[in-house]
Design an enzyme around this catalytic site. Structure first.
Site, PDB file in Angstrom:
ATOM      1  N   TYR A 239       0.878  -1.217  -0.116  1.00 27.84           N
ATOM      2  CA  TYR A 239       0.053   0.052  -0.080  1.00 27.84           C
ATOM      3  C   TYR A 239       0.755   1.361   0.052  1.00 27.84           C
ATOM      4  CZ  TYR A 239      -3.880  -2.986   1.094  1.00 27.84           C
ATOM      5  OH  TYR A 239      -4.803  -4.014   1.048  1.00 27.84           O
ATOM      6  N   TYR A 367     -14.163  -5.336   3.016  1.00 29.88           N
ATOM      7  CA  TYR A 367     -13.047  -5.660   2.539  1.00 29.88           C
ATOM      8  C   TYR A 367     -12.551  -7.203   2.975  1.00 29.88           C
ATOM      9  CZ  TYR A 367      -8.003  -5.906   2.217  1.00 29.88           C
ATOM     10  OH  TYR A 367      -6.619  -6.248   1.699  1.00 29.88           O
ATOM     11  N   ASP A 455     -16.910 -13.342   7.457  1.00 29.43           N
ATOM     12  CA  ASP A 455     -15.311 -13.176   7.383  1.00 29.43           C
ATOM     13  C   ASP A 455     -14.814 -12.677   8.870  1.00 29.43           C
ATOM     14  OD1 ASP A 455     -12.650 -12.185   7.226  1.00 29.43           O
ATOM     15  OD2 ASP A 455     -13.206 -11.068   5.523  1.00 29.43           O
ATOM     16  N   LYS A 484      -5.348 -13.633  11.061  1.00 29.04           N
ATOM     17  CA  LYS A 484      -4.513 -12.758  11.691  1.00 29.04           C
ATOM     18  C   LYS A 484      -4.028 -13.277  13.226  1.00 29.04           C
ATOM     19  CE  LYS A 484      -6.229  -8.599   9.331  1.00 29.04           C
ATOM     20  NZ  LYS A 484      -5.099  -8.134   8.734  1.00 29.04           N
TER      21      LYS A 484
HETATM   22  N1  PMP Z   1     -10.742 -10.336   5.600  1.00 30.62           N
HETATM   23  C1  PMP Z   1     -10.638  -9.190   6.563  1.00 30.62           C
HETATM   24  C2  PMP Z   1     -12.086  -8.787   7.358  1.00 30.62           C
HETATM   25  C3  PMP Z   1      -9.664  -8.635   6.664  1.00 30.62           C
HETATM   26  O1  PMP Z   1      -9.755  -7.285   7.467  1.00 30.62           O
HETATM   27  C4  PMP Z   1      -8.447  -8.491   5.926  1.00 30.62           C
HETATM   28  C5  PMP Z   1      -7.123  -7.971   6.123  1.00 30.62           C
HETATM   29  N2  PMP Z   1      -7.228  -6.859   6.764  1.00 30.62           N
HETATM   30  C6  PMP Z   1      -8.377  -9.687   5.133  1.00 30.62           C
HETATM   31  C7  PMP Z   1      -9.636 -10.434   4.942  1.00 30.62           C
HETATM   32  C8  PMP Z   1      -7.176 -10.458   4.236  1.00 30.62           C
HETATM   33  O2  PMP Z   1      -6.093 -10.924   5.166  1.00 30.62           O
HETATM   34  P1  PMP Z   1      -4.768 -10.955   4.871  1.00 30.62           P
HETATM   35  O3  PMP Z   1      -4.184  -9.473   4.958  1.00 30.62           O
HETATM   36  O4  PMP Z   1      -4.080 -11.584   5.740  1.00 30.62           O
HETATM   37  O5  PMP Z   1      -4.754 -11.406   3.518  1.00 30.62           O
END
Ligand code: PMP
Length: 638
Positions: A239, A367, A455, A484
């Site tokens: 980014y 997202y 998610d 995460k």
């Molecule tokens: N889903 C959500 C809700 C997220 O916040 C993120 C990353 N911020 C992702 C998927 C993607 O995860 P990663 O960056 O580990 O690929």
């Protein structure tokens, strides 16, 4: 800066003698601090014998020449906690940098006793050393037993995450001990002899005579913090534009809620390193688990092979789901967890003969990651607009049960699944919705016979107050994505949790019904081992931090709603967000300005455009929470 801590294998190892010789050589560059003293004062000795040194006074001094915690008990005092001493160290360091006419001094901190001597009634010196998270050297004397004593101490330090940069053998030269310690520790050995005369002149002579050894140590210390070794021109940061971006922060260590920078600054990681770090950096139970597991295994493929860590983790994860049975599919980041969920959802319908369900539904401001499937269901015009021609069909609707209902009334038969970040849409600006809205969205989806994907990549691990955010609404998703914090943020690991009805659709020996998906690091055993420990900890004692933080944020931040220029203040569990009334979206200039203001106060935040938010690790102290709030207030112009 070349700040470092002097550790000793035991009380009489020669720490102060080393400090005096070091200061005799580099007095103009260093400040000295011994936080707590007993018996004859080393601080007074350094003041007398190394007069050019900037000497800071100890926090506490006891006359009785015994262990500080015992002396404190005898003299009816309490020794401050490792936290308090570390906080004072930050002030002392600041003063060493700025004291009038004594600019830019590095700080040398002398510890008392050995790292395994008591610090106070509750903690060992080791707790302070870990808390300080600075470079260190270990002083040992070459008297009888030096090899064993030194190697034992080093092993114990290393297993506790402390890695001294050199061993100082303080006393008359012993080439055999030097060679053995070097061979078995892999560290540089600096052999020094004490001065023949205990005067400033005697020390000066000893330092001059042994200048080569001292300079060698200086070079070792400098090497670790040399900023050019962190040159940003070789790597491509996420980014980040290749021109015009601020220099990245050179991070050389991390502990609890802090990042340690190459210049010695300790910055609060107020967004848990992109929401990954759950308890705190290098959370000891998880790091110990990693060390234990690493003595047995590194990595093994997961196709045609299994291992106990993955199976136990699956059992623990599935035990938290609102269904009985099901399976876990492992991958290694949030985007892949989402890809797996999307592919499984689509293939589920194919197995039921519904090949026309080629579309998905996502929500505005959602997202889900940066891979193609995740981009397709996120569809953020700024991030993913350039890839639009390559993205598969997905419909983005407002986060409103009636609007979803209206959409599915027309398109349910073409739709494989609805995907939502439950309770908090993270990257879209920490936008929050109620448990009631979440329940209604899930109900509408179910009524139209479409699969529901939660998610939980950001919301898992209790961040919003319950282990999984969807639990607050009592809903039953068909697929849950986790990543995460799964392995405490220490190693990358992701899991897609799959409800039994989806698994059933794949129960077949027909190879055309196989789920053809896998990654090299699927179910990495070390990450799974940490995650098992993490899940056990979360289940045995659900974290209290999210509720405590929520109360703290409400009290500290809610009043800001009344400020001019503030559009909204949102709080959910450990997450707090302030939205400014500013134009420009994610690219709003105000974001970069706010980030810098916070960094100047040693708080790392990464605003999402006009949304300034905090999401710190659970170990974050109240003092640090207050510093985060202060930084946020300043950033928004308070
Ligand atoms: N889903 C959500 C809700 C997220 O916040 C993120 C990353 N911020 C992702 C998927 C993607 O995860 P990663 O960056 O580990 O690929």
């Amino acid at each position: 800066m070349n700040d470092f801590i002097i550790l000793g294998t035991d009380t009489d190892a020669g720490k102060t003698t080393f400090a005096l010789i070091w200061l005799a050589r580099f007095s103009d560059h260093y400040a000295y601090w011994k936080p707590v003293e007993t018996g004859p004062s080393d601080t007074a000795r350094v003041t007398e014998l190394a007069p050019a040194t900037l000497v800071h006074l100890p926090m506490l001094r006891f006359e009785t020449p015994v262990a500080p915690s015992l002396a404190a008990r005898m003299e009816n005092h309490a020794i401050p906690s490792a936290d308090d001493i570390a906080q004072r160290a930050a002030t002392v360091r600041e003063r060493s940098l700025t004291a009038a006419a004594r600019m830019n001094r590095s700080l040398v901190i002398e510890t008392f006793g050995s790292p395994f001597s008591p610090l106070n009634e509750k903690e060992l010196q080791l707790d302070l050393v870990r808390r300080l998270a600075m470079k260190s050297v270990l002083v040992s004397s070459p008297s009888l037993g030096a090899i064993g004593r030194t190697l034992q101490c080093l092993t114990a330090l290393r297993s506790n995450g402390v890695e001294p940069l050199a061993v100082i053998l303080m006393g008359s030269c012993d080439a055999f001990a030097e060679e053995e310690i070097r061979k078995h520790s892999g560290l540089p050995i600096i052999a020094l002899e004490p001065p023949s005369e205990w005067t400033a002149i005697g020390l000066g002579e000893a330092a001059a005579r042994q200048a080569a050894e001292l300079d060698r140590l200086h070079a070792v210390l400098a090497l670790v913090s040399r900023p050019s070794s962190l040159s940003p021109s070789l790597v491509w940061h996420p980014y980040t534009p290749l021109l015009g971006a601020p220099e990245p922060l050179p991070c050389v260590g991390a502990c609890d809620e802090f990042l340690e920078l190459a210049d010695g600054r300790r910055v609060i990681d107020a967004i848990s390193s992109w929401w990954t770090i759950l308890h705190g950096h290098r959370h000891r139970p998880l790091m110990d688990t990693l060390a234990d597991a690493s003595r047995r295994i590194d990595h093994v493929l997961f196709a045609g092979v299994t291992h106990p860590w993955a199976v136990e983790l699956a059992e623990l994860l599935l035990g938290t789901m609102p269904w009985v049975g099901g399976r876990v599919f492992y991958s290694d980041n949030g985007s892949t967890a989402v890809e797996v969920a999307l592919k499984l959802a689509y293939q589920f319908w194919r197995h039921h003969g519904e090949t026309g369900r080629t579309r998905f539904v996502g929500f505005e401001h959602g997202y889900h990651g940066d891979t193609f499937g995740a981009m397709a269901v996120s569809r953020d015009p700024l991030f993913f607009g350039a890839f639009e021609p390559l993205l598969f069909g997905a419909d983005i609707v407002p986060l409103d049960p009636d609007r979803l209902d209206a959409h599915l009334q027309r398109h349910a038969q073409e739709t494989a699944a609805v995907i939502l970040e439950p309770l908090v849409q993270g990257a879209g600006g920490m936008r929050m919705h109620t448990a009631k809205t979440l329940r209604q969205i899930a109900e509408v989806t179910r009524r139209h016979g479409v699969l529901f994907i939660a998610d939980e990549v950001m919301t898992g691990g209790g961040r919003t107050g319950t282990l999984w955010a969807h639990q607050a609404a009592g809903i039953v998703p068909d697929l849950v994505c986790a990543a995460k914090t799964l392995a405490g943020g220490i190693l990358p690991l992701a899991a897609t949790l799959i409800a039994p009805k989806i698994v059933d659709a794949f129960r077949s020996a027909d190879r055309s019904r196989t789920f053809f998906h896998g990654h090299s690091f699927t179910a990495n055993p070390l990450a799974c081992a940490i995650a098992v420990r993490n899940m056990r900890e979360l289940l045995a004692s659900p974290p209290t931090a999210p509720r405590l933080f929520e109360r703290f944020w409400q009290q500290a931040l809610a009043p800001l709603r009344a400020w001019t220029g503030i559009k909204d203040v949102r709080v959910r569990g450990s997450i707090a967000a302030i939205e400014l009334d500013a134009a420009g979206g994610y690219l709003a200039d105000v974001g970069a300005r706010m980030r810098q203001t916070c960094l100047d106060l040693d708080v790392m935040l990464r605003p999402l455009g006009p949304v300034l938010y905090a999401l710190p690790p659970y170990c974050t102290s109240e003092a640090s929470l207050e510093r985060i709030v202060e930084a946020m207030r300043r950033a928004i112009g308070g």
